[in-house]
Design an enzyme around this catalytic site. Structure first.
Site, mmCIF file in Angstrom:
data_model
loop_
_atom_site.group_PDB
_atom_site.id
_atom_site.type_symbol
_atom_site.label_atom_id
_atom_site.label_comp_id
_atom_site.label_asym_id
_atom_site.label_seq_id
_atom_site.Cartn_x
_atom_site.Cartn_y
_atom_site.Cartn_z
ATOM 1 N N CYS A 32 -18.051 44.967 52.096
ATOM 2 C CA CYS A 32 -17.767 43.673 52.734
ATOM 3 C C CYS A 32 -16.339 43.517 53.239
ATOM 4 O O CYS A 32 -16.139 43.245 54.423
ATOM 5 C CB CYS A 32 -18.096 42.543 51.765
ATOM 6 S SG CYS A 32 -19.866 42.351 51.583
HETATM 7 C C1 UDX Z 1 -16.887 41.013 47.812
HETATM 8 C C2 UDX Z 1 -16.726 39.499 47.568
HETATM 9 O O1 UDX Z 1 -16.047 39.285 46.320
HETATM 10 C C3 UDX Z 1 -18.082 38.813 47.571
HETATM 11 O O2 UDX Z 1 -17.911 37.405 47.459
HETATM 12 C C4 UDX Z 1 -18.797 39.160 48.876
HETATM 13 O O3 UDX Z 1 -20.104 38.608 48.889
HETATM 14 C C5 UDX Z 1 -18.893 40.656 49.080
HETATM 15 O O4 UDX Z 1 -17.582 41.224 49.019
HETATM 16 P P1 UDX Z 1 -17.570 43.153 46.381
HETATM 17 O O5 UDX Z 1 -17.116 43.923 47.579
HETATM 18 O O6 UDX Z 1 -18.885 43.463 45.777
HETATM 19 O O7 UDX Z 1 -17.579 41.571 46.712
HETATM 20 O O8 UDX Z 1 -16.490 43.355 45.207
HETATM 21 P P2 UDX Z 1 -15.117 42.673 44.759
HETATM 22 O O9 UDX Z 1 -15.177 42.488 43.293
HETATM 23 O O10 UDX Z 1 -14.776 41.503 45.583
HETATM 24 O O11 UDX Z 1 -14.081 43.859 45.033
HETATM 25 C C6 UDX Z 1 -13.842 44.376 46.344
HETATM 26 C C7 UDX Z 1 -12.727 45.396 46.314
HETATM 27 O O12 UDX Z 1 -11.479 44.758 46.073
HETATM 28 C C8 UDX Z 1 -12.856 46.476 45.224
HETATM 29 O O13 UDX Z 1 -12.473 47.739 45.758
HETATM 30 C C9 UDX Z 1 -11.882 46.024 44.140
HETATM 31 O O14 UDX Z 1 -11.393 47.094 43.387
HETATM 32 C C10 UDX Z 1 -10.793 45.400 44.992
HETATM 33 N N1 UDX Z 1 -10.009 44.375 44.276
HETATM 34 C C11 UDX Z 1 -10.603 43.233 43.853
HETATM 35 C C12 UDX Z 1 -8.637 44.571 44.095
HETATM 36 O O15 UDX Z 1 -8.085 45.613 44.497
HETATM 37 N N2 UDX Z 1 -7.917 43.603 43.458
HETATM 38 C C13 UDX Z 1 -8.476 42.435 43.021
HETATM 39 O O16 UDX Z 1 -7.738 41.587 42.475
HETATM 40 C C14 UDX Z 1 -9.851 42.237 43.221
#
Ligand code: UDX
Ligand code: UDX
Length: 434
Positions: free
Chosen positions: A266
């Site tokens: 996403c």
């Molecule tokens: C995301 C959105 O959170 C969700 O609302 C939407 O529907 C789809 O996209 P997702 O991609 O499944 O969800 O995972 P998420 O937990 O948001 O993490 C995305 C990426 O960001 C991961 O690679 C994670 O490691 C990274 N991340 C997340 C960070 O580097 N730091 C953070 O503080 C949070």
């Protein structure tokens, strides 16, 4: 209610399981027979905690059925969700081929249906798609009138992989983008048992809410990463800094975990799509440009800090622990491990990798590295380790006994620094010598 769902990826399948749990009868439709066979056997075609238990329950009690036939499934139900993929094209624009072909099939079925039927766009689509493309496609193939014979809505999905079941059953909000009251009443009734706040908007606003939300979350991460590089140089720990920043209720501590950047299906796709939309409108996006640039920098930054610490990586045996874009999933889409490994190979390192769930998927996109099932064996046979996904398995490695390592470089605060006392260990966002 009777609900058909076209496309059984993460979004479609978890939506279907959640709606079954709320007491609805679901038909899950896909073009890939093996996926449906797996679902029929109570197994999601991907790894996601908690999904298989509920899926088995509702396949068992008959609330979830599967079908390859979109038109028959539409005829048999009152509401149809579209949740087929909307992948990015090379230039960052959205490929709408699958949603339009699904809409065309749904419309053909609606042509011979007498009762009111609601079609809900669930896939992330660029603003204007539901009204400007889905609606005309449905009307052309069904010959029905919107608001009288059929209802059209856009309800974006906000679930996180790894927490998909929890998020589907406990959303912070349900956004219903629609034009007529009848459609709104049917959908607010469908989602009412969730007990979540409901926001009614136009379909185009609902589409934009999804892009604006994901882009803001990605911005928070890239902001934390930019601050993180400054913290490293200033001599402070970015986690302590973001703890202090996040205590302000206007900011919140969420999505300020600095590290090797964001991956997944996403954030990278949605930020790129929003940039593309703006470019087409002749608008500049300096913030979003910076969000993506920061995300490109982080894996290279991790490698260059490792080089500063242990010297050239050429010829060294490097173990990469973690290939999934985050823990609790086997999804490798846009994982930061890919640019990291490419950079390591470019430097002439010999790479061996492990992931508890995502090795098979990663092997499909990268064949020229070694893979090992046992993370301990990788650590034993490596000179340098990069921690890329914060799987709990990596915390239980007996790090104290791995004194042969030249260095361990953590992109995600995976392990407790207390475990690493005898090693040269660095995690992103801390001063290098610490
Ligand atoms: C995301 C959105 O959170 C969700 O609302 C939407 O529907 C789809 O996209 P997702 O991609 O499944 O969800 O995972 P998420 O937990 O948001 O993490 C995305 C990426 O960001 C991961 O690679 C994670 O490691 C990274 N991340 C997340 C960070 O580097 N730091 C953070 O503080 C949070
Ligand atoms: C995808 C998009 O990435 C996301 O932006 C959107 O919000 C929802 O759809 P996801 O569920 O993770 O998210 O996608 P994916 O795992 O690719 O699943 C799509 C499913 O649709 C696949 O099972 C695919 O076989 C199916 N599909 C695709 C159809 O049934 N018909 C088609 O014509 C194309």
């Amino acid at each position: 209610m009777k609900v058909s769902i076209i496309g059984t990826g993460y979004v479609g399948l978890t939506t279907g399981v959640a709606l079954a749990e709320l007491g609805n009868d679901i038909i899950l439709v896909d073009v890939i027979p093996e996926k449906l066979r797996s679902i029929q056997g109570g197994q999601a075609p991907f790894y996601e905690p908690g999904v298989n238990e509920l899926l088995s329950k509702h396949v068992g009690n008959g609330r979830i059925r599967t079908s390859l036939d979109t038109q028959a499934s539409v005829m048999d139900t009152e509401i149809t969700f579209i949740s087929v993929g909307t992948p990015s094209r090379e230039d960052g624009s959205m490929n709408d081929e699958y949603i339009l072909s699904a809409s065309n099939d749904i419309g053909k079925a609606l042509a011979s249906k007498d009762s009111f039927h609601v079609v809900v766009m669930k896939s992330t689509v660029v603003p204007g798609t539901t009204t400007g493309k889905i609606k005309p496609t449905l009307v052309a193939s069904s010959n029905k009138q919107v608001g009288i014979d059929i209802g059209i809505a856009m309800c974006p999905e906000f679930l996180r992989e790894g927490a998909a079941m929890h998020d589907s059953l406990n959303p912070d909000r349900v956004v219903i983008g629609c034009e007529d009251d009848g459609t709104f009443d049917i959908l607010s009734g469908l989602f009412e048992p969730l007990g979540s706040k409901v926001l009614r908007t136009s379909p185009t606003s609902a589409e934009m809410i999804k892009y604006a939300s994901n882009s803001l979350l990605a911005t928070k991460i890239s902001y934390a990463n930019e601050i993180s590089r400054i913290c490293e140089a200033v001599g402070v720990d970015v986690y302590e800094i973001m703890e202090g920043v996040g205590m302000d209720f206007r900011i919140s501590p969420q999505f300020l975990r600095a590290g090797v950047g964001f991956g997944g299906s996403c954030f990278p796709k949605d930020v790129s799509a929003l940039m593309h939309i703006a470019k087409d409108l002749d608008l500049k996006t300096p913030i979003l440009d910076g969000v993506m640039e920061n995300n490109r920098i982080q894996p290279r930054h991790l490698v260059s800090m490792a080089e500063r610490s242990v010297g050239p990586l050429e010829g060294l045996r490097i173990g990469v622990l973690g290939l999934a874009f985050k823990p609790d999933t086997d999804d490798i889409r846009e994982t930061r491990s890919l640019p990291l490994i490419q950079e390591l190979l470019r430097k002439g390192a010999l790479v061996c990798a492990n992931d508890p769930k995502a090795m098979d998927n990663f092997r499909e996109i990268m064949q020229d590295i070694d893979y090992m099932e046992d993370p301990n064996a990788i650590v034993d046979g490596s000179d340098v380790i990069f921690l890329m996904t914060e799987w709990p398995e990596y915390r239980s490695i007996d790090w104290g006994s791995k004194e042969h390592l030249k260095g361990v470089f953590d992109g995600r605060r995976t392990v407790d620094p207390g475990q690493m006392k005898n090693l040269k260990y660095w995690s992103m966002g801390k001063p290098l010598a610490q």
